[in-house]
Design a protein around this motif. Sequence first.
Motif, PDB file in Angstrom:
ATOM      1  N   LEU A   1      10.276  -8.670  -5.638  1.00  0.00           N
ATOM      2  CA  LEU A   1      11.332  -7.860  -5.039  1.00  0.00           C
ATOM      3  C   LEU A   1      11.472  -6.547  -5.804  1.00  0.00           C
ATOM      4  CD1 LEU A   1      13.428  -8.118  -2.720  1.00  0.00           C
ATOM      5  CD2 LEU A   1      15.071  -8.885  -4.445  1.00  0.00           C
ATOM      6  N   HIS A   2      11.530  -5.440  -5.065  1.00  0.00           N
ATOM      7  CA  HIS A   2      11.776  -4.120  -5.652  1.00  0.00           C
ATOM      8  C   HIS A   2      12.880  -3.473  -4.846  1.00  0.00           C
ATOM      9  CE1 HIS A   2      10.923  -0.473  -7.881  1.00  0.00           C
ATOM     10  NE2 HIS A   2      10.876   0.195  -6.751  1.00  0.00           N
ATOM     11  N   ARG A   3      14.083  -3.503  -5.391  1.00  0.00           N
ATOM     12  CA  ARG A   3      15.293  -3.079  -4.689  1.00  0.00           C
ATOM     13  C   ARG A   3      15.425  -3.893  -3.397  1.00  0.00           C
ATOM     14  NH1 ARG A   3      13.109   2.011  -6.424  1.00  0.00           N
ATOM     15  NH2 ARG A   3      14.230   2.770  -8.249  1.00  0.00           N
ATOM     16  N   THR A   4      15.317  -3.266  -2.236  1.00  0.00           N
ATOM     17  CA  THR A   4      15.434  -4.023  -0.985  1.00  0.00           C
ATOM     18  C   THR A   4      14.082  -4.139  -0.276  1.00  0.00           C
ATOM     19  OG1 THR A   4      16.049  -2.018   0.228  1.00  0.00           O
ATOM     20  CG2 THR A   4      17.835  -3.345  -0.677  1.00  0.00           C
ATOM     21  N   ASP A   5      13.026  -3.845  -0.992  1.00  0.00           N
ATOM     22  CA  ASP A   5      11.664  -4.006  -0.466  1.00  0.00           C
ATOM     23  C   ASP A   5      10.957  -5.125  -1.216  1.00  0.00           C
ATOM     24  OD1 ASP A   5      12.011  -1.868   1.234  1.00  0.00           O
ATOM     25  OD2 ASP A   5      11.031  -0.424  -0.095  1.00  0.00           O
ATOM     26  N   VAL A   6       9.844  -5.572  -0.646  1.00  0.00           N
ATOM     27  CA  VAL A   6       8.942  -6.435  -1.403  1.00  0.00           C
ATOM     28  C   VAL A   6       7.692  -5.631  -1.721  1.00  0.00           C
ATOM     29  CG1 VAL A   6       9.700  -8.710  -0.655  1.00  0.00           C
ATOM     30  CG2 VAL A   6       8.103  -7.433   0.777  1.00  0.00           C
ATOM     31  N   MET A   7       7.175  -5.840  -2.924  1.00  0.00           N
ATOM     32  CA  MET A   7       5.940  -5.208  -3.335  1.00  0.00           C
ATOM     33  C   MET A   7       4.894  -6.309  -3.488  1.00  0.00           C
ATOM     34  SD  MET A   7       3.664  -4.250  -5.949  1.00  0.00           S
ATOM     35  CE  MET A   7       4.441  -4.298  -7.558  1.00  0.00           C
ATOM     36  N   TYR A   8       3.753  -6.114  -2.823  1.00  0.00           N
ATOM     37  CA  TYR A   8       2.711  -7.134  -2.819  1.00  0.00           C
ATOM     38  C   TYR A   8       1.850  -7.003  -4.075  1.00  0.00           C
ATOM     39  CZ  TYR A   8       4.169  -8.210   1.866  1.00  0.00           C
ATOM     40  OH  TYR A   8       4.929  -8.591   2.945  1.00  0.00           O
ATOM     41  N   VAL A   9       1.884  -8.046  -4.898  1.00  0.00           N
ATOM     42  CA  VAL A   9       1.183  -8.065  -6.185  1.00  0.00           C
ATOM     43  C   VAL A   9      -0.259  -8.527  -6.007  1.00  0.00           C
ATOM     44  CG1 VAL A   9       1.182  -9.086  -8.497  1.00  0.00           C
ATOM     45  CG2 VAL A   9       3.343  -8.452  -7.408  1.00  0.00           C
ATOM     46  N   ASN A  10      -0.482  -9.447  -5.088  1.00  0.00           N
ATOM     47  CA  ASN A  10      -1.836  -9.950  -4.854  1.00  0.00           C
ATOM     48  C   ASN A  10      -1.974 -10.419  -3.420  1.00  0.00           C
ATOM     49  OD1 ASN A  10      -4.475 -10.518  -5.537  1.00  0.00           O
ATOM     50  ND2 ASN A  10      -3.961 -11.746  -7.331  1.00  0.00           N
TER      51      ASN A  10
ATOM     52  N   PRO B   1      -0.324  -5.954   7.874  1.00  0.00           N
ATOM     53  CA  PRO B   1      -0.261  -4.553   7.445  1.00  0.00           C
ATOM     54  C   PRO B   1      -0.120  -4.398   5.941  1.00  0.00           C
ATOM     55  CG  PRO B   1       1.890  -5.247   8.196  1.00  0.00           C
ATOM     56  CD  PRO B   1       0.976  -6.445   8.349  1.00  0.00           C
ATOM     57  N   THR B   2      -0.378  -5.466   5.182  1.00  0.00           N
ATOM     58  CA  THR B   2      -0.142  -5.458   3.748  1.00  0.00           C
ATOM     59  C   THR B   2      -1.415  -5.168   2.970  1.00  0.00           C
ATOM     60  OG1 THR B   2      -0.539  -7.847   3.685  1.00  0.00           O
ATOM     61  CG2 THR B   2       1.745  -7.112   3.952  1.00  0.00           C
ATOM     62  N   ARG B   3      -1.201  -4.636   1.765  1.00  0.00           N
ATOM     63  CA  ARG B   3      -2.282  -4.482   0.800  1.00  0.00           C
ATOM     64  C   ARG B   3      -1.662  -4.564  -0.594  1.00  0.00           C
ATOM     65  NH1 ARG B   3      -0.907   0.675   2.181  1.00  0.00           N
ATOM     66  NH2 ARG B   3      -0.694   2.173   0.457  1.00  0.00           N
ATOM     67  N   ILE B   4      -2.472  -4.833  -1.595  1.00  0.00           N
ATOM     68  CA  ILE B   4      -1.956  -4.928  -2.955  1.00  0.00           C
ATOM     69  C   ILE B   4      -1.344  -3.593  -3.360  1.00  0.00           C
ATOM     70  CG2 ILE B   4      -2.576  -5.315  -5.374  1.00  0.00           C
ATOM     71  CD1 ILE B   4      -4.812  -7.151  -4.386  1.00  0.00           C
ATOM     72  N   GLY B   5      -0.103  -3.652  -3.826  1.00  0.00           N
ATOM     73  CA  GLY B   5       0.611  -2.450  -4.226  1.00  0.00           C
ATOM     74  C   GLY B   5       1.486  -1.857  -3.141  1.00  0.00           C
ATOM     75  N   SER B   6       1.322  -2.312  -1.896  1.00  0.00           N
ATOM     76  CA  SER B   6       2.134  -1.762  -0.815  1.00  0.00           C
ATOM     77  C   SER B   6       3.504  -2.420  -0.771  1.00  0.00           C
ATOM     78  CB  SER B   6       1.429  -1.948   0.531  1.00  0.00           C
ATOM     79  OG  SER B   6       1.352  -3.321   0.876  1.00  0.00           O
ATOM     80  N   ARG B   7       4.430  -1.772  -0.077  1.00  0.00           N
ATOM     81  CA  ARG B   7       5.790  -2.301   0.044  1.00  0.00           C
ATOM     82  C   ARG B   7       6.168  -2.435   1.517  1.00  0.00           C
ATOM     83  NH1 ARG B   7       9.862   0.941  -3.768  1.00  0.00           N
ATOM     84  NH2 ARG B   7       9.325   2.599  -2.307  1.00  0.00           N
ATOM     85  N   MET B   8       7.051  -3.403   1.770  1.00  0.00           N
ATOM     86  CA  MET B   8       7.578  -3.628   3.112  1.00  0.00           C
ATOM     87  C   MET B   8       9.065  -3.942   2.992  1.00  0.00           C
ATOM     88  SD  MET B   8       4.965  -3.465   5.266  1.00  0.00           S
ATOM     89  CE  MET B   8       5.406  -4.437   6.695  1.00  0.00           C
ATOM     90  N   PRO B   9       9.864  -3.691   4.047  1.00  0.00           N
ATOM     91  CA  PRO B   9      11.274  -4.091   4.013  1.00  0.00           C
ATOM     92  C   PRO B   9      11.386  -5.599   3.819  1.00  0.00           C
ATOM     93  CG  PRO B   9      10.854  -2.601   5.834  1.00  0.00           C
ATOM     94  CD  PRO B   9       9.517  -2.970   5.284  1.00  0.00           C
ATOM     95  N   ALA B  10      12.135  -6.012   2.813  1.00  0.00           N
ATOM     96  CA  ALA B  10      12.208  -7.440   2.483  1.00  0.00           C
ATOM     97  C   ALA B  10      12.792  -8.269   3.620  1.00  0.00           C
ATOM     98  CB  ALA B  10      13.044  -7.629   1.216  1.00  0.00           C
ATOM     99  N   SER B  11      13.717  -7.705   4.377  1.00  0.00           N
ATOM    100  CA  SER B  11      14.407  -8.485   5.405  1.00  0.00           C
ATOM    101  C   SER B  11      13.514  -8.874   6.567  1.00  0.00           C
ATOM    102  CB  SER B  11      15.603  -7.685   5.931  1.00  0.00           C
ATOM    103  OG  SER B  11      15.167  -6.484   6.552  1.00  0.00           O
TER     104      SER B  11
END
Length: 293
Positions: free
Chosen positions: A134-143, A154-164
Amino acid sequence: MVAQECAEANMLDRTPTTDGTGPTGSDTSREQQTAVDKALTLLMSLAQEDREVGVSELARRTSLTKSTAFRLLGILQRNDVVERVGSSYRLGPQLFDIGRRVYGPTPLMLQERLLPFLTELYVLTQETVHLAVLHRTDVMYVNKLHGHRRARTPTRIGSRMPASCTAVGKALLAFDHDAAEQAIAGGLPAPMENSVTDPEDFRAELARIRQEGIAYDREEILPGVSCVAVPVMGAGGRPVAAVSVSGATGRLDPARIAPELRRIAFEAARELGATTRLRARREPATSQQTAAA
């Protein structure tokens, strides 16, 4: 070296450009900021490409003169931030090292420590597997691990998406009241028709996740893709990360995957706990040895 480069950057802005748009003021701090702005503009332009780009093209895109772009690229090249390939340029390796540290040491540690558990989860499911924080209200994909039949995510390592909107995000927000309320206050995004946008419905879903320990994304971020996630719990009953399995809706069977997902997340949490305890035992010993020396 740094002082020399700062002086060069300042000189770039003290020298009027051929198009008459260069700064002519005497404010040193403003001149430095302007030089940095120009360098960052070049980097961001390079980041938009998967290929090398020539000086003339970069100058056109950034509205810089060719001579200014060339001299700034030279400074960036000396610091390994960009690489020169023939007469063109691309981003350099130093940016990768800097980028890996944007979110601090924890994501890097999690990426390394939890890779065996993600690998096991992928082998069991043959579906796309994610690790996120979790990064504030987003998720950051670690792996992220996937095979030949990976889900169109639509994800990649290092990208962020709205957590909700994501299963990993909801698994983490369920145990972080402040972050959940910030997400609600900021307006719950609706990338898909199935996305939960009503605050009370979202709070009810988080309550269910806390009770059952599992979260779902039912085509809430992308059509035809579903996801199931569980938190990896740390000290104090708060999650440090979340792991998930994503796949094509209909092919992915959350009920079948859930038991293995819970087991692997539990084992991952136990591994992290053991690592933390070992580090805690080592640190006092190291401090005593330093004091004695």
